[in-house]
Every structure is written in structure tokens, then in C-alpha cells.
Write a protein that holds these residues in place. Structure first.
Motif, PDB file in Angstrom:
ATOM      1  N   LYS A   1       0.828  -1.201   0.000  1.00 42.47           N
ATOM      2  CA  LYS A   1       0.000   0.000   0.000  1.00 42.47           C
ATOM      3  C   LYS A   1       0.869   1.259   0.000  1.00 42.47           C
ATOM      4  O   LYS A   1       0.590   2.225  -0.717  1.00 42.47           O
ATOM      5  CB  LYS A   1      -0.917  -0.001   1.224  1.00 42.47           C
ATOM      6  CG  LYS A   1      -1.820   1.219   1.313  1.00 42.47           C
ATOM      7  CD  LYS A   1      -2.689   1.152   2.557  1.00 42.47           C
ATOM      8  CE  LYS A   1      -3.552   2.406   2.668  1.00 42.47           C
ATOM      9  NZ  LYS A   1      -4.392   2.374   3.901  1.00 42.47           N
TER      10      LYS A   1
ATOM     11  N   ARG B   1       2.233   1.879  -3.430  1.00 41.37           N
ATOM     12  CA  ARG B   1       1.257   2.459  -4.349  1.00 41.37           C
ATOM     13  C   ARG B   1       1.098   3.957  -4.117  1.00 41.37           C
ATOM     14  O   ARG B   1       0.968   4.733  -5.069  1.00 41.37           O
ATOM     15  CB  ARG B   1      -0.100   1.749  -4.194  1.00 41.37           C
ATOM     16  CG  ARG B   1      -0.119   0.343  -4.760  1.00 41.37           C
ATOM     17  CD  ARG B   1      -1.543  -0.157  -4.876  1.00 41.37           C
ATOM     18  NE  ARG B   1      -2.201  -0.257  -3.577  1.00 41.37           N
ATOM     19  CZ  ARG B   1      -2.199  -1.342  -2.824  1.00 41.37           C
ATOM     20  NH1 ARG B   1      -1.568  -2.439  -3.234  1.00 41.37           N
ATOM     21  NH2 ARG B   1      -2.827  -1.362  -1.670  1.00 41.37           N
ATOM     22  N   ILE B   2       1.133   4.361  -2.846  1.00 42.87           N
ATOM     23  CA  ILE B   2       1.025   5.786  -2.539  1.00 42.87           C
ATOM     24  C   ILE B   2       2.217   6.557  -3.106  1.00 42.87           C
ATOM     25  O   ILE B   2       2.068   7.615  -3.735  1.00 42.87           O
ATOM     26  CB  ILE B   2       0.920   5.998  -1.011  1.00 42.87           C
ATOM     27  CG1 ILE B   2      -0.369   5.374  -0.474  1.00 42.87           C
ATOM     28  CG2 ILE B   2       0.973   7.482  -0.658  1.00 42.87           C
ATOM     29  CD1 ILE B   2      -0.473   5.385   1.033  1.00 42.87           C
TER      30      ILE B   2
ATOM     31  N   ALA C   1       4.263   5.552  -5.470  1.00 48.65           N
ATOM     32  CA  ALA C   1       4.343   5.449  -6.928  1.00 48.65           C
ATOM     33  C   ALA C   1       3.512   6.519  -7.616  1.00 48.65           C
ATOM     34  O   ALA C   1       3.879   7.007  -8.695  1.00 48.65           O
ATOM     35  CB  ALA C   1       3.890   4.063  -7.381  1.00 48.65           C
ATOM     36  N   ALA C   2       2.394   6.903  -6.986  1.00 47.25           N
ATOM     37  CA  ALA C   2       1.549   7.941  -7.580  1.00 47.25           C
ATOM     38  C   ALA C   2       2.293   9.271  -7.687  1.00 47.25           C
ATOM     39  O   ALA C   2       1.959  10.101  -8.532  1.00 47.25           O
ATOM     40  CB  ALA C   2       0.281   8.115  -6.749  1.00 47.25           C
ATOM     41  N   VAL C   3       3.308   9.466  -6.848  1.00 44.59           N
ATOM     42  CA  VAL C   3       4.099  10.698  -6.891  1.00 44.59           C
ATOM     43  C   VAL C   3       5.366  10.516  -7.713  1.00 44.59           C
ATOM     44  O   VAL C   3       5.727  11.371  -8.530  1.00 44.59           O
ATOM     45  CB  VAL C   3       4.459  11.161  -5.459  1.00 44.59           C
ATOM     46  CG1 VAL C   3       5.290  12.430  -5.491  1.00 44.59           C
ATOM     47  CG2 VAL C   3       3.196  11.372  -4.630  1.00 44.59           C
TER      48      VAL C   3
ATOM     49  N   PRO D   1       5.213   9.880 -12.093  1.00 41.93           N
ATOM     50  CA  PRO D   1       5.190  11.068 -12.959  1.00 41.93           C
ATOM     51  C   PRO D   1       6.504  11.839 -12.941  1.00 41.93           C
ATOM     52  O   PRO D   1       6.956  12.334 -13.982  1.00 41.93           O
ATOM     53  CB  PRO D   1       4.036  11.903 -12.389  1.00 41.93           C
ATOM     54  CG  PRO D   1       3.168  10.917 -11.678  1.00 41.93           C
ATOM     55  CD  PRO D   1       4.101   9.909 -11.121  1.00 41.93           C
TER      56      PRO D   1
END
Length: 468
Positions: free
Chosen positions: A6, A9-10, A12-14, A17
Motif C-alpha cells: 500500500k 502504491r502511494i 508510486a503515484a508521486v 510522474p
């Protein structure tokens, strides 16, 4: 494992990009590799008939400089006049590696006075014996010392370094060494040619440094929430360092006029900006220490959390920052002394000038080193609390709390020492010291291990008695 997935995933969202943006910038800034318009004479290129040879010194003598062209065992032709006083030179009788009789190599006065040569040294020398007109130039040395051959000691040190790193850090140490090789290729294949072609130095340094850190961190430490947190903190530190370096380079008018190498580059190509080279160097110089402090802080937060999962975010941040403050103090000294050691000859020269301290630190010779130290230190100091805060937020966000449970699924009542309850229990939120956190967690785990090995019937009877 689910909590770490988890967290990944948090992050990776930052990070995804930012990574894609960095790779796009690298593609846009990639140098063409052309060297048109660059005129730089190779100091190791020789004229026709002149070669660079290597050999091993057999003996060293000090004789009159007039004997520079005399073969071993022969007397010089001085025309009956004694050699001038104070004209003695150092000569090294050297056996050429390609074979043949020993040759008489004259050693530069600077080398003779500072270090000297001794039998057994491997040297590189300029062979003028076959140059056109060499036979007519009586009194001139035919073999001139150029440099020492340092291949063997450097190879030994490199192998020893790799052996020590791998023996202590094992596979992670090996991956770190391979990551260092990759970082070299980014520096030599992207950043340096980009500076030669006149690419924007600030963007070049930011993009190249970010690519290096992404590769080195993940390759050496693996894909994990800890590494991703350290990478975010490193990117923040890089951004701060880049902004400060850009401002300081312009405000302090760092033009590199006090450096012989900078003067050489100015005369080499009109596309090379010395200020841009200095700016890029200010950013690159702090990469190693910045990586060190961010990965350490990220790991510290995770270790503290695993020792005491019920710790509040505020307490966890406070405990980790105690470690961070010690790291700040040590790394500031590291940067300052590293730059002082590299600039030691300049420091001695400036000291002999007997100038005021303020004039010395702001002079052309030292201002670049001073600004490099200050800019790098500010960037890494600010990166420590930011990395710690990101790590605390991520590690607390991964815990899934339910009624009566802590972040890792351990009942809250089981976090109390055996035989205590209520106000007498040890709660991680009430512990201010990192060592106490560890002691409380160790006591909890020891008690759970003892209870788990007890007789099941006795345990059930005890539980029924407690409920009664």
C-alpha cells in the motif's frame, strides 16, 4: 507485506510522474556528441619521431645538468669548463619496458624537490632520441620525465575497496558498486558532453542528478517504501540545492577566473560557460552525502515504527529527528573537511599571502569552495526533516487500525507489560526517548514469546479467571 504494498502504491503515484518527466527531460537535453568548433591540443600528443615510453628505474644520481645527454658510463664534454654552481639535476637510469639498454632520464625539478624518484619506480618519459635534429642538439636531454605509472597501486586499492564493500555489505554492496558504474556513464555520457555543447546547466544538473539518484537508490536498496521515501527526500534536497546554487553563482559572480583549468576551457570553445560548469558542479558535489542522509532517515523511521507500532506520528517524528540532528552535525563536518582536503594546496598559498580572513574566504581562489560547502550543507540539512516527515506520513498511512488493535494487528492490551494495566502500562505514545521505545517493544515481544510457550490449558484458565 500488504502494508508495504500500500505504501508503494502511494509513493508510486508521486514518483512515477516525476520519473517520466525526468526521462523526458533527459531525452530533450541529450547531447549530439559533436565536437565541432572545439580546439584543444592533447598534451600527450608527440611530434614526429617523439614517443612516450615507460620503464623501471634502476638507480638515481644527481649530476651536473650539462650531462643530460651523456650516455651511462661516459664523461660529458664541457670544453674544460666546470659546471656552473647550483646546476645539479636529478637523473634516473631507467630500463625501458620494450627492452634495450638503460636510458638516462632527467627528472623535473618540481618532482625532484617535492617527491623525488627512487629505484623500482615505474615512470613514463618522453623519448626525444629519434626526433629530427636530436643528434645536433648537444647538451639537451634526450629523455625527459613525464609522470609516474600508477596503474598497479590504483588497481590494488580498487580491488581492496570492492572486496571490503562486498564482504561487509554483501549483495547490497555489490549492487551499490554497479550503481556507481552506471552513475559514471550518466555523468560522462550525458552531463559532461551537454556542458560542452552549451546545454542549460541548471536543467542538465537537475535531470542528470535525478537520474543518477533514481538508479543508484533503487538498484542498491531495492524497490521498497523506504527507498521511495528516501528518493522523495533526495529530490527535495536536490531542488533546494539547485535553487541556492543558481542564486549563489550569479550573486557571488563565480566566473572561475582564478583557475587555470577554467581558462583552458574558455579558450577551447565558445559554447562552454564556466559559470554553468561551476553551477553544475555545485549540484553534483552534494549527491553522495544527500543520498546518505535521506536513506538513513527513512530507515530510522521504519525501524522505530517496527519497534513500537503504537507510537503517534508526533512522537515518531521527534524520535527520528534526534537521530537526524546527530547526522546533520556529522555530515556538515564531512562536507567541510572533504572540500578543505581537496583544496589544501590553495589554502596554504592563500595563508602565505597573509591576508585578512574575510578577504581570504571571499577571494577568487576560495569563494567557490566556500559556496559549495554552504550550498551543499543547506540542501542536506533541509532534506533531513522533509525526508523524516514523508517517512512518518507513509509509515502511519500503511497501518490499518481496527477497534482494539494497533497498526500491525496486535491488540492494544497486549502492548502493556505483563501484570500491568491501566495507568501503570507502558504506552509508546508516552515514551519520549528512542531507547525507551525499543525497551518497551522488546519487553512486549519477550512477554508474548513467554505466553506463547505456556501450557494452553493454563492460559485458557487464566483468561477465564481474568474474565471472571
Amino acid at each position: 507485506m500488504a502494508a508495504r504494498r500500500k505504501a508503494n502504491r502511494i509513493l508510486a503515484a508521486v514518483l512515477v510522474p516525476l520519473t517520466l518527466l525526468t526521462l523526458a527531460g533527459m531525452a530533450m537535453l541529450w547531447p549530439s556528441g559533436s565536437k565541432d568548433g572545439i580546439s584543444l591540443a592533447n598534451p600527450y600528443s608527440a611530434a614526429p619521431g617523439v614517443t612516450f615510453d615507460t620503464g623501471k628505474i634502476q638507480s638515481v644520481v644527481e649530476e651536473s645538468c650539462m650531462q643530460g645527454s651523456t650516455a651511462p658510463g661516459q664523461s660529458p664534454d664541457t670544453g674544460g669548463q666546470p659546471a656552473p654552481a647550483g646546476s645539479d639535476c636529478m637523473f634516473a637510469f631507467t630500463e625501458p619496458d620494450q627492452g634495450g639498454s638503460p636510458v638516462k632520464v632527467v627528472v623535473n625539478p618540481e618532482v625532484a624537490q617535492s617527491h623525488g624518484v627512487k629505484p623500482g619506480d615505474q615512470i613514463r618519459y618522453l623519448n626525444l632520441s629519434n626526433a629530427p635534429g636530436a643528434a645536433a642538439s648537444q647538451g639537451s636531454p634526450a629523455y625527459i620525465f613525464v609522470d609516474f605509472v600508477r596503474t598497479l597501486p590504483i588497481v590494488i586499492l580498487a580491488l581492496l575497496y570492492a572486496l571490503v564493500v562486498i564482504a561487509v555489505a554483501r549483495w547490497r554492496g555489490l549492487r551499490a558498486l554497479l550503481g556507481l558504474v552506471g552513475a559514471y556513464f550518466v555523468l560522462a555520457g550525458f552531463m559532461l558532453p551537454g556542458l560542452v555543447e552549451g546545454k542549460p546547466p541548471l536543467l542538465l544538473a537537475l535531470v542528470g542528478s535525478t537520474v543518477i539518484m533514481i538508479g543508484v537508490l533503487y538498484f542498491a536498496h531495492g524497490f521498497s517504501a523506504r527507498t521511495s521515501t528516501a528518493l522523495l527526500g533526495t529530490m527535495f534536497g536536490l531542488a533546494i540545492t539547485a535553487l541556492l546554487a543558481a542564486w549563489a553563482t550569479d550573486a557571488a559572480n563565480l566566473a572561475g577566473v582564478g583557475s587555470h583549468d577554467a581558462t583552458t576551457l574558455i579558450n577551447t570553445s565558445a559554447n562552454i560557460s564556466i559559470s554553468g560548469v561551476i553551477l553544475c558542479g555545485l549540484i553534483i558535489s552534494g549527491l553522495g552525502v544527500l543520498n546518505d542522509v535521506t536513506i538513513t532517515q527513512s530507515s530510522a523511521v521504519w525501524e522505530l515504527y517496527e519497534l513500537a507500532p503504537g507510537t503517534s506520528a508526533r512522537k515518531l517524528f521527534t524520535s527520528a529527528m534526534r537521530i537526524g540532528r546527530d547526522h546533520i552535525a556529522s555530515t556538515v563536518y564531512t562536507i567541510a573537511f572533504a572540500y578543505a582536503g581537496a583544496a589544501l594546496p590553495i589554502l596554504i598559498i592563500v595563508m602565505l599571502y597573509d591576508r585578512p580572513l574575510g578577504d581570504t574566504l571571499t577571494s577568487a581562489e576560495l569563494s567557490e569552495e566556500v559556496i559549495r560547502t554552504l550550498v551543499g550543507s543547506i540542501g542536506l540539512v533541509l532534506a533531513i526533516p522533509v525526508t523524516t516527515l514523508i517517512a512518518v506520513l507513509v509509515v502511519k498511512a500503511t497501518g490499518v487500525r481496527t477497534a482494539g488493535q494497533s497498526a500491525v494487528g496486535v491488540p492494544d492490551e497486549d502492548r502493556r507489560p505483563h501484570g500491568t494495566s491501566g495507568a501503570g502500562a507502558i504506552n509508546a505514545d508516552d515514551v519520549d526517548d528512542t531507547g525507551a521505545l525499543a525497551a518497551a517493544a522488546f519487553e512486549r515481544r519477550s512477554r508474548q514469546s513467554t505466553e506463547g510457550s505456556a501450557d494452553p490449558a493454563t492460559t485458557r484458565r487464566g483468561r477465564r479467571a481474568d474474565r471472571g
